[in-house]
Design a protein around this motif. Structure first.
Motif, PDB file in Angstrom:
ATOM      1  N   ASP A  38      -3.421  10.074   3.148  1.00 55.97           N
ATOM      2  CA  ASP A  38      -2.064   9.722   2.728  1.00 55.97           C
ATOM      3  C   ASP A  38      -1.110   9.533   3.898  1.00 55.97           C
ATOM      4  O   ASP A  38       0.047   9.190   3.711  1.00 55.97           O
ATOM      5  N   PHE A  42       6.917   6.316  -7.040  1.00 53.67           N
ATOM      6  CA  PHE A  42       7.339   5.209  -7.909  1.00 53.67           C
ATOM      7  C   PHE A  42       6.989   5.506  -9.362  1.00 53.67           C
ATOM      8  O   PHE A  42       7.772   5.228 -10.273  1.00 53.67           O
ATOM      9  N   ALA A  43       5.810   6.074  -9.574  1.00 58.18           N
ATOM     10  CA  ALA A  43       5.401   6.403 -10.941  1.00 58.18           C
ATOM     11  C   ALA A  43       6.367   7.422 -11.546  1.00 58.18           C
ATOM     12  O   ALA A  43       6.714   7.333 -12.726  1.00 58.18           O
ATOM     13  N   THR A  81      -4.086   8.741  -4.037  1.00 60.17           N
ATOM     14  CA  THR A  81      -3.118   7.659  -4.184  1.00 60.17           C
ATOM     15  C   THR A  81      -1.942   7.921  -3.262  1.00 60.17           C
ATOM     16  O   THR A  81      -1.530   9.062  -3.100  1.00 60.17           O
ATOM     17  N   ASN A  82      -1.414   6.867  -2.716  1.00 60.00           N
ATOM     18  CA  ASN A  82      -0.342   7.031  -1.741  1.00 60.00           C
ATOM     19  C   ASN A  82       0.908   7.672  -2.326  1.00 60.00           C
ATOM     20  O   ASN A  82       1.293   7.415  -3.468  1.00 60.00           O
ATOM     21  N   LEU A  83       1.544   8.507  -1.510  1.00 59.13           N
ATOM     22  CA  LEU A  83       2.739   9.240  -1.923  1.00 59.13           C
ATOM     23  C   LEU A  83       3.843   8.320  -2.454  1.00 59.13           C
ATOM     24  O   LEU A  83       4.483   8.606  -3.454  1.00 59.13           O
ATOM     25  N   LEU A  84       4.033   7.189  -1.783  1.00 60.29           N
ATOM     26  CA  LEU A  84       5.088   6.269  -2.201  1.00 60.29           C
ATOM     27  C   LEU A  84       4.810   5.752  -3.613  1.00 60.29           C
ATOM     28  O   LEU A  84       5.703   5.678  -4.453  1.00 60.29           O
ATOM     29  N   ILE A  85       3.548   5.425  -3.884  1.00 60.84           N
ATOM     30  CA  ILE A  85       3.176   4.892  -5.186  1.00 60.84           C
ATOM     31  C   ILE A  85       3.310   5.971  -6.262  1.00 60.84           C
ATOM     32  O   ILE A  85       3.790   5.713  -7.370  1.00 60.84           O
ATOM     33  N   ARG A  86       2.924   7.198  -5.915  1.00 55.48           N
ATOM     34  CA  ARG A  86       3.065   8.290  -6.879  1.00 55.48           C
ATOM     35  C   ARG A  86       4.534   8.532  -7.180  1.00 55.48           C
ATOM     36  O   ARG A  86       4.917   8.793  -8.329  1.00 55.48           O
ATOM     37  N   TYR A  99       3.548   0.720   3.016  1.00 49.18           N
ATOM     38  CA  TYR A  99       4.891   0.900   3.555  1.00 49.18           C
ATOM     39  C   TYR A  99       5.464  -0.389   4.107  1.00 49.18           C
ATOM     40  O   TYR A  99       6.669  -0.555   4.146  1.00 49.18           O
TER      41      TYR A  99
END
Lengths: 299, 346, 282
Positions: free
Chosen positions: C225, A133-134, A126-131, C246
């Protein structure tokens, strides 16, 4: 060494060639461009003007006063120091959290090991940004942790968890944990339990067996893992910006800014070269020491 | 080993397939480069149906990325959508080609005030995509006073202190600060910038976060009570939390216009022109505005727009509020901006 | 030590007593570690659970709950762009991670087991180089470099760039595995007249495998990623999932991304279960 008895020079070339070629061309090539950029002047539209200048390096340490005299400016050094402290913290905490897990996984029956290992890496699909956000959802004032705490009656008002240094640390650890666990696992998996048994036969308790037998054997993995966590943490900016509030610049943000809104590629390049030089020296010192250590052990 | 070989084989096959599928495309293609969720899928579908052209949408994250990629020359896009401030740079660097906007079918639909904008005075390169404003949004449940001034943002009343969020990048933060201080944009005057720095440093203790990601979540959850924001985004936040109000400061407001341009060396120039003409039709542009929730520059598109969009306070700037479209700043002011920003975030 | 030797009997008895009162003493078992590992996995999966829950959120926002809905899944499945991006991501990660792992394995064999030679440290430094340059710098530099040499292979550009920065991530676990591993097995194999290739295939490679697997996994997750380098070097038609995400900054991240992530997660869990069943049967 015995692994390569004959024509070892030739074999050495053949084995190293792919790595050296790929990195030599596609990493060293671009890096030369960056090194060149760092000695040029910024073009107002992004990019560089091909005029030789030390300006970028001077900017790292000195400000130009109105009368063009140099004033020492510790701002950038502070940013570097702050980033290093944070990266060290993230690395040590990852080690503390990652080592027991790596050890536990390495001592499972073989058909469990790969599965557990995969389970360590799956969250990172899962993308770092989404993680990240979690994590905001978990840490914020009306987030999961605070809701649970208040429901339990442990606290009346929500604790401030988000936008703290602790939140940054959590974010960094969460970004890079597998980079610590997997190398340690790789080095622990080969441990012969008979060695530990022998230690116990020599009346070592569990702690002594860990300290004198297991940890030394896991050392290559711990070092590899620490490198893989430390360096990316140093350049990280998503966790500091989103979880920490981004109120203080990190070196990763600083460099990123130079290549985007500030349009100062030479300065961005210069900071990157300084960072690279520091890390490279540390790594070379380590490589030399590790090599010497091995040599002595062999003797 | 055998398993490894199969795996390797499969990987190579997949790679081959992927390369082949990108290489096989020749004519009847259009490559558009834009932000995520900034192009209506319905619109693309309609365009594909009407023209038989196959559209591929690629994504970028900032105008700077777009500029750097175009400058490197290695692209392959037919339509790109930079912010207006970047257009003069792109024109000067020869990165975009002339399209003679006046000769496009549907030119008469373009609102007069956008036909010869400052960034493309002769109307030779660009067709407007969507435009909007940058200001701030505040939760009026927490504070009774008026928020129609930038003072609320930069010298906040106690109700908002400690829960303010500003953008991550300096340009728009400093842009708004300059409006508040009644100074020219793209300022390269050291004294003016010193004042900006003082203002931002004094505001800093009240700021909770400097970030441009996840604005809506922070506002609606109450994590921050006041946030810098773009107007279309603000509208979405208000729909979720009606007490949020988008400020139209009397000192003025920052404007931006995203424009469609055809990069030099675009392979499918004719298709790009067809897309531009397609977008000049009011019913098509309305589909786009309804999706992205920003205003456009095509006359008659209002008729096809959703009612809530037409009447949205965020999209209708009062007549007495000046919309200031800042220029692409020169080297001196960019350096000063950078210094100020580094000090603020030190 | 001598004192210890004198107390063999007493401490044996003590150990026996310990065994009786506490959990059975298994060599190399650390009772706290099990708990620690559970905490570890909880830490890893708590955000993931949150993310999955919010993929069923009716709201447009990825973090504000309103009510249950599977709309985002339907939208994600109908969204060509997001599907193409996910496919691109998987393709790039598979190819780049495989290539990087092969390259790293060869290099580790030489650098760890080949003895010291002139330029040893230099080669090691070179392999770690991609790790040490901040991503944005690599991104801009690689963009300029590709443009300078006129390389434009579409997805190929991205794969090359990813392979480069995956190499150190694949290399480190393999190196950790190989160092201090004794060479007696290989010697034995060679004594038994196995040729070099057979000795490598049947002895060295299986011994290295855990390191290779770990390295490949790390390379895979670092590639899947990546965003900044991909953004810069990608040609037309090579948008990946992280780049797609992004680009949402301007319009807000929607649960559609959570839905796609959940689907990817489900696929990966499926693979894990399969591999577990296959391994167990053997």
């Amino acid at each position: 060494m015995s692994a390569l008895p004959q024509s070892s020079a030739l074999r050495r070339m053949a084995g190293l060639m792919p790595a050296l070629l790929v990195i030599g061309i596609f990493m060293l090539g671009p890096l030369c461009i960056i090194a060149a950029y760092s000695f040029m002047e910024a073009s107002p539209y992004g990019g560089v003007r091909p005029e030789f200048s030390f300006g970028a390096y001077r900017q790292f340490l000195f400000d130009l006063d109105l009368d063009d005299s140099l004033i020492f400016n510790p701002a950038y050094l502070n940013i570097v120091a702050r980033s290093v402290v944070l990266a060290v913290a993230a690395t040590s905490l990852s080690l503390v959290l990652g080592f027991p897990a790596a050890y536990y996984i390495a001592t499972r029956p073989p058909h469990w090991r790969t599965v557990l290992l995969l389970l360590v890496t799956i969250p990172f699909w899962t993308n770092l940004l989404i993680r990240t956000f979690a994590w905001i959802l978990i840490l914020r004032d009306d987030g999961l942790i605070n809701s649970v705490l208040m429901w339990l009656g442990a606290t009346d008002a929500p604790l401030r968890l988000l936008y703290t240094d602790g939140a940054i640390a959590v974010g960094l650890i969460y970004s890079y944990l597998p980079f610590m666990v997997l190398p340690i696992y790789a080095s622990l998996e080969k441990i012969d339990m008979r060695l530990v048994e022998a230690a116990h036969d020599l009346h070592a308790n569990r702690l002594q067996a860990m300290w004198r037998v297991i940890l030394p054997l896991a050392k290559p993995g711990i070092i590899a893992g620490s490198i893989l966590v430390f360096i990316p943490s140093l350049g990280a900016f998503i966790a500091p910006d989103l979880l920490g509030g981004g109120r203080r610049l990190m070196i990763g943000s600083l460099i990123h800014m130079q290549f985007s809104s500030s349009r100062n590629w030479p300065f961005g390049s210069a900071v990157a070269m300084i960072l690279l030089a520091v890390v490279l020296v540390l790594m070379l010192v380590y490589a030399r020491n590790a090599g010497r250590g091995r040599g002595e052990a062999a003797r | 080993m055998a398993r490894m070989k199969t795996l390797l084989g499969a990987t190579i096959a997949v790679a081959g397939l992927a390369v082949a599928s990108t290489a096989a495309k020749a004519d009847g293609e259009l490559f558009i480069y834009n932000w995520t969720d900034y192009t209506s899928p319905e619109l693309i579908e309609k365009f594909e149906k009407e023209t038989g052209i196959n559209v591929t949408l690629d994504i970028y994250d900032s105008s700077e990325t777009l500029l750097a990629k175009l400058q490197s020359g290695a692209t392959g896009y037919d339509i790109v959508v930079p912010g207006h401030a970047f257009l003069p740079i792109m024109i000067e660097e020869g990165l975009v080609q002339e399209i003679d906007v006046a000769s496009l079918k549907g030119y008469e639909n373009l609102e007069e005030r956008w036909r010869n904008p400052d960034w493309d005075p002769e109307g030779r390169y660009s067709v407007p995509w969507q435009w909007g404003t940058t200001s701030f949004m505040a939760d009026t449940a927490l504070y009774d006073g008026p928020i129609d001034t930038l003072e609320t943002l930069f010298e906040p009343p106690p109700a908002y202190q400690g829960s303010i969020a500003m953008f991550r990048a300096p340009s728009e933060v400093i842009g708004l600060a300059l409006i508040y201080l009644d100074k020219p944009q793209c300022n390269d005057n050291v004294e003016d910038m010193r004042e900006v720095q003082k203002l931002l440093l004094e505001q800093r203790p009240h700021v909770k976060i400097y970030n441009s990601d996840g604005i809506l979540e922070r506002l609606v959850s109450g994590d921050t009570a006041m946030h810098m924001i773009w107007n279309g985004y603000a509208m979405r936040a208000r729909e979720q939390k009606p007490t949020l109000k988008y400020a139209m400061p009397k000192e003025g407001i920052l404007g931006w216009m995203d424009v469609m341009v055809v990069p030099s060396g675009a392979k499918n120039r004719d298709n790009a022109i067809r897309f531009l003409e397609f977008m000049l039709q009011p019913e098509n542009m309305a589909i786009q505005s309804n999706f992205a929730r920003y205003a456009n520059a095509v006359k008659g598109s209002q008729e096809f727009m959703d009612e809530d969009l037409r009447s949205a306070p965020e999209l209708n700037v009062p007549e007495d509020v000046e919309v200031i479209f800042p220029w692409a700043c020169g080297e001196e002011s960019i350096r000063l901006y950078d210094r100020v920003w580094t000090r603020v975030l030190q | 030590m001598t004192a210890d030797a004198g107390n063999v009997a007493t401490s044996k008895a003590a150990a026996a007593a310990r065994r009786r009162t506490r959990a059975p003493f298994v060599t190399g078992e650390y009772p706290g570690f099990r708990f620690f590992t559970i905490v570890f996995f909880f830490f890893l999966y708590a955000p993931i659970l949150v993310l999955i829950v919010y993929s069923f959120n009716d709201n447009r926002s990825a973090t504000l709950w309103t009510e249950f809905s599977i709309d985002w899944y339907i939208r994600a499945f109908n969204n060509d762009d997001i599907r193409r991006a996910a496919l691109n991501s998987l393709t790039i990660a598979l190819v780049a991670a495989s290539a990087a792992t092969v390259i790293a394995t060869l290099a580790a064999l030489i650098l760890v087991r080949g003895g010291r030679f002139p330029g040893h440290s230099l080669a090691y430094g070179l392999i770690s180089l991609p790790l040490m340059v901040p991503e944005i710098v690599t991104a801009v530099a690689t963009l300029s470099f590709f443009a300078a040499i006129g390389l434009s292979l579409g997805l190929g550009n991205v794969i090359i760039a990813h392979t480069v920065f995956c190499i150190p991530f694949a290399y480190m676990p393999i190196q950790a595995r190989l160092s201090d591993m004794d060479t007696t097995f290989e010697q034995a194999a060679q004594d038994l007249y196995a040729n070099d290739w057979n000795a490598f295939r049947h002895v060295t490679l299986p011994l290295m495998m855990p390191g290779i697997v770990a390295g490949a996994m790390l390379a895979f997750i670092i590639s899947i990623d990546d965003v900044i380098i991909t953004l810069m070097v990608a040609g037309a038609g090579s948008t990946t999932l992280p780049v797609y995400i992004y680009g949402m900054v301007r319009m807000g991240v929607t649960p559609e991304v959570n839905a796609v992530s959940t689907v990817l997660l489900a696929i990966s869990i499926l693979f894990v279960s399969l591999s577990w069943m296959i391994n167990r049967r053997r």
